[in-house]
Design an enzyme around this catalytic site. Structure first.
Site, PDB file in Angstrom:
ATOM      1  N   ILE A 174       0.842  -1.204   0.000  1.00 58.02           N
ATOM      2  CA  ILE A 174       0.000   0.000   0.000  1.00 58.02           C
ATOM      3  C   ILE A 174       0.876   1.252   0.000  1.00 58.02           C
ATOM      4  O   ILE A 174       0.642   2.190  -0.767  1.00 58.02           O
ATOM      5  CB  ILE A 174      -0.950  -0.011   1.221  1.00 58.02           C
ATOM      6  N   ASP A 194      10.745   2.664   6.937  1.00 54.99           N
ATOM      7  CA  ASP A 194      10.436   1.231   6.948  1.00 54.99           C
ATOM      8  C   ASP A 194      11.716   0.492   7.313  1.00 54.99           C
ATOM      9  O   ASP A 194      12.629   0.355   6.499  1.00 54.99           O
ATOM     10  CB  ASP A 194       9.920   0.779   5.571  1.00 54.99           C
ATOM     11  N   ALA A 254      -4.289   1.915   8.378  1.00 57.05           N
ATOM     12  CA  ALA A 254      -3.644   0.612   8.598  1.00 57.05           C
ATOM     13  C   ALA A 254      -4.368  -0.164   9.704  1.00 57.05           C
ATOM     14  O   ALA A 254      -5.130  -1.097   9.416  1.00 57.05           O
ATOM     15  CB  ALA A 254      -2.172   0.793   8.914  1.00 57.05           C
ATOM     16  N   ARG A 255      -4.185   0.222  10.939  1.00 55.69           N
ATOM     17  CA  ARG A 255      -4.860  -0.452  12.038  1.00 55.69           C
ATOM     18  C   ARG A 255      -5.012   0.488  13.218  1.00 55.69           C
ATOM     19  O   ARG A 255      -4.118   1.311  13.493  1.00 55.69           O
ATOM     20  CB  ARG A 255      -4.052  -1.672  12.517  1.00 55.69           C
ATOM     21  N   GLU A 284     -13.470  -1.279  17.239  1.00 55.56           N
ATOM     22  CA  GLU A 284     -14.262  -1.094  16.025  1.00 55.56           C
ATOM     23  C   GLU A 284     -15.591  -1.822  16.140  1.00 55.56           C
ATOM     24  O   GLU A 284     -15.617  -2.967  16.618  1.00 55.56           O
ATOM     25  CB  GLU A 284     -13.469  -1.597  14.821  1.00 55.56           C
ATOM     26  N   HIS A 303     -13.325   1.338   8.919  1.00 54.82           N
ATOM     27  CA  HIS A 303     -12.489   0.228   8.418  1.00 54.82           C
ATOM     28  C   HIS A 303     -13.011  -0.281   7.070  1.00 54.82           C
ATOM     29  O   HIS A 303     -13.180  -1.494   6.867  1.00 54.82           O
ATOM     30  CB  HIS A 303     -12.432  -0.912   9.448  1.00 54.82           C
TER      31      HIS A 303
HETATM   32  P1  NAI Z   1       2.773  -5.150   3.387  1.00 54.98           P
HETATM   33  O1  NAI Z   1       3.113  -6.320   4.210  1.00 54.98           O
HETATM   34  O2  NAI Z   1       2.927  -5.240   1.915  1.00 54.98           O
HETATM   35  O3  NAI Z   1       3.594  -3.865   3.888  1.00 54.98           O
HETATM   36  C1  NAI Z   1       3.787  -3.526   5.233  1.00 54.98           C
HETATM   37  C2  NAI Z   1       5.096  -2.781   5.338  1.00 54.98           C
HETATM   38  O4  NAI Z   1       5.232  -2.298   6.677  1.00 54.98           O
HETATM   39  C3  NAI Z   1       6.317  -3.671   5.044  1.00 54.98           C
HETATM   40  O5  NAI Z   1       7.129  -3.083   4.058  1.00 54.98           O
HETATM   41  C4  NAI Z   1       7.018  -3.749   6.389  1.00 54.98           C
HETATM   42  O6  NAI Z   1       8.429  -3.828   6.261  1.00 54.98           O
HETATM   43  C5  NAI Z   1       6.599  -2.440   7.037  1.00 54.98           C
HETATM   44  N1  NAI Z   1       6.766  -2.435   8.485  1.00 54.98           N
HETATM   45  C6  NAI Z   1       6.696  -3.501   9.354  1.00 54.98           C
HETATM   46  N2  NAI Z   1       6.957  -3.082  10.602  1.00 54.98           N
HETATM   47  C7  NAI Z   1       7.198  -1.748  10.517  1.00 54.98           C
HETATM   48  C8  NAI Z   1       7.547  -0.765  11.478  1.00 54.98           C
HETATM   49  N3  NAI Z   1       7.735  -1.075  12.777  1.00 54.98           N
HETATM   50  N4  NAI Z   1       7.698   0.501  11.054  1.00 54.98           N
HETATM   51  C9  NAI Z   1       7.548   0.822   9.754  1.00 54.98           C
HETATM   52  N5  NAI Z   1       7.252  -0.061   8.787  1.00 54.98           N
HETATM   53  C10 NAI Z   1       7.064  -1.340   9.174  1.00 54.98           C
HETATM   54  O7  NAI Z   1       1.251  -4.807   3.764  1.00 54.98           O
HETATM   55  P2  NAI Z   1       0.240  -3.845   2.978  1.00 54.98           P
HETATM   56  O8  NAI Z   1      -0.567  -4.643   2.032  1.00 54.98           O
HETATM   57  O9  NAI Z   1       0.958  -2.657   2.481  1.00 54.98           O
HETATM   58  O10 NAI Z   1      -0.724  -3.449   4.190  1.00 54.98           O
HETATM   59  C11 NAI Z   1      -0.242  -2.683   5.279  1.00 54.98           C
HETATM   60  C12 NAI Z   1      -1.238  -2.723   6.421  1.00 54.98           C
HETATM   61  O11 NAI Z   1      -2.439  -2.067   6.041  1.00 54.98           O
HETATM   62  C13 NAI Z   1      -1.691  -4.154   6.787  1.00 54.98           C
HETATM   63  O12 NAI Z   1      -0.810  -4.763   7.714  1.00 54.98           O
HETATM   64  C14 NAI Z   1      -3.064  -3.931   7.376  1.00 54.98           C
HETATM   65  O13 NAI Z   1      -2.973  -3.850   8.786  1.00 54.98           O
HETATM   66  C15 NAI Z   1      -3.511  -2.606   6.788  1.00 54.98           C
HETATM   67  N6  NAI Z   1      -4.666  -2.777   5.903  1.00 54.98           N
HETATM   68  C16 NAI Z   1      -5.822  -2.098   6.193  1.00 54.98           C
HETATM   69  C17 NAI Z   1      -6.936  -2.240   5.394  1.00 54.98           C
HETATM   70  C18 NAI Z   1      -8.186  -1.460   5.642  1.00 54.98           C
HETATM   71  O14 NAI Z   1      -9.259  -1.843   5.162  1.00 54.98           O
HETATM   72  N7  NAI Z   1      -8.127  -0.368   6.353  1.00 54.98           N
HETATM   73  C19 NAI Z   1      -6.930  -3.178   4.254  1.00 54.98           C
HETATM   74  C20 NAI Z   1      -5.621  -3.742   3.964  1.00 54.98           C
HETATM   75  C21 NAI Z   1      -4.551  -3.560   4.796  1.00 54.98           C
END
Ligand code: NAI
Length: 354
Positions: A174, A194, A254-255, A284, A303
């Site tokens: 994302i 990151d 994100a969360r 939530e 969400h």
């Molecule tokens: P992804 O796994 O592709 O990317 C997550 C990135 O965060 C990775 O590059 C990782 O290295 C980095 N990361 C991990 N720990 C970290 C830290 N302490 N500080 C900074 N960066 C850190 O996941 P994606 O697809 O990009 O999704 C990210 C998050 O978005 C998911 O984990 C999920 O919680 C949230 N999400 C929310 C949705 C919604 O409907 N609001 C839907 C989809 C995802």
């Protein structure tokens, strides 16, 4: 049917369980391609005894990704896994996996996969939508027009986002799409924090690598795209908001729990931050009298960033294909604990042979 001990079951079936529904029915359609896979739908309204019986014989668990949609005793943690001796894989329905204790799964020799990427476009578009709406103060003027007559147009003067600095926390699927959209559409300078990426990843993903503090201190917009983990809970606290530029805008899709809601409220109320766009909440859905919902410069959604027709179909397809791979003994593309793969292979062979 009762299945205890490490077994593939008398019929040799590979059993996958899930609660109530997949993100989209396509997961079931894909899994039906392999006749050795037996998919069992569980109901949260079933007795716990009935559900535990199914879990005790299950080899795969397609788990809900949102904490508030699943009772805690069905989270994939060590207590849960102790009751699931046959479990080989826990597969999160979405990109998030905060219903899964990754370390506990690794300790139990259980692989964990998610569907990261399947909803990246939806969430990036949502985050960008919040940034634009907040910059143009659309939420505030909408509320004003519904509540009162007459409006002095200059009262709600907005800003352009072109050429401003974007700060991204978490440059994964994302985050990198945000970098691409904001960099190419609006010529924004993109900083990203990151700790799990190489320098070359930042270059390839269109961002400048920066420390957490530098991202906060230099960004006009801070947008959060990291997972919720022990390390990221309360990452954005009072100190972090204090480091942000006066007048900056904060967005979290994100969360909940990654930002401290009370600290954000204080930063918005004092005028230090100009606005916030929030899709995610500590609890939530948040109660209607949540303090952040009392602020007109907060734009809220429940969400729903990842909830588009396209993304639901995509994550559900990813989930089905990935489980087909796993139960054919093939290494899946979105493995969150790759170091456990050899252990999984051994356990898989013990249950199903080569
Ligand atoms: P992804 O796994 O592709 O990317 C997550 C990135 O965060 C990775 O590059 C990782 O290295 C980095 N990361 C991990 N720990 C970290 C830290 N302490 N500080 C900074 N960066 C850190 O996941 P994606 O697809 O990009 O999704 C990210 C998050 O978005 C998911 O984990 C999920 O919680 C949230 N999400 C929310 C949705 C919604 O409907 N609001 C839907 C989809 C995802």
């Amino acid at each position: 049917m009762s299945e205890t001990g490490n077994s593939a079951g008398r019929d040799g079936a590979k059993r996958i369980v899930y609660f109530e529904k997949f993100a989209d029915p396509v997961t079931g359609t894909i899994l039906a391609r392999d006749p050795s896979i037996n998919v069992q739908r569980l109901e949260l309204s079933n007795s716990d005894a009935e559900n535990w019986q199914a879990f005790s014989g299950a080899h795969g668990y397609q788990i809900r990704a949102a904490r508030d949609e699943l009772p805690v005793h069905f989270f994939a943690n060590s207590e849960f896994l102790a009751r699931c001796p046959n479990m080989l894989v826990v597969s999160s329905m979405g990109a998030g996996f905060d219903t899964v204790d990754l370390d506990a799964c690794s300790a139990a020799g259980v692989i964990v996969v998610n569907q990261a990427g399947g909803n990246a476009e939806a969430v990036a578009e949502h985050a960008l939508g919040l940034m634009l709406a907040l910059s143009k103060r659309v939420g505030e003027t909408d509320q004003f027009m519904r509540a009162q007559d007459g409006i002095a147009r200059n009262t709600y003067m907005g800003r352009n986002i072109q050429g401003k600095t974007l700060g991204i926390i978490g440059l994964g699927h994302i985050g990198r799409r945000m970098a691409e959209l904001c960099g190419s559409l609006f010529g924004m300078r993109v900083l990203a924090y990151d700790p799990y990426l190489e320098d070359s990843d930042f270059v390839e993903r269109g961002a400048i690598s920066a420390s957490f503090e530098d991202v906060l201190a230099n960004a006009d917009f801070v947008t959060v795209h990291c997972p919720r983990t022990a390390e990221t809970i309360n990452l954005l606290d009072a100190r972090a908001f204090g480091l942000m530029k006066p007048g900056a805008i904060f967005v979290n899709t994100a969360r909940g729990g990654i930002h401290d809601e009370a600290a954000l409220f204080a930063a918005l109320q004092s005028g230090h931050l100009s606005a916030a766009g929030l899709d995610v909440w500590a609890v939530e859905p948040p109660p209607r009298d949540h303090p952040l919902l009392s602020l007109s410069n907060v734009l809220a959604s429940p969400h729903t960033a990842g909830v588009t027709h396209e993304s639901r179909h995509q994550v559900a397809s990813y989930a089905g294909e990935q489980l087909l791979d796993i139960f054919a003994g093939r290494r899946p593309p979105r493995l969150l604990n790759p170091e456990i793969w050899p252990v999984f292979q051994e356990r898989y062979r013990a249950l199903f042979g080569d």
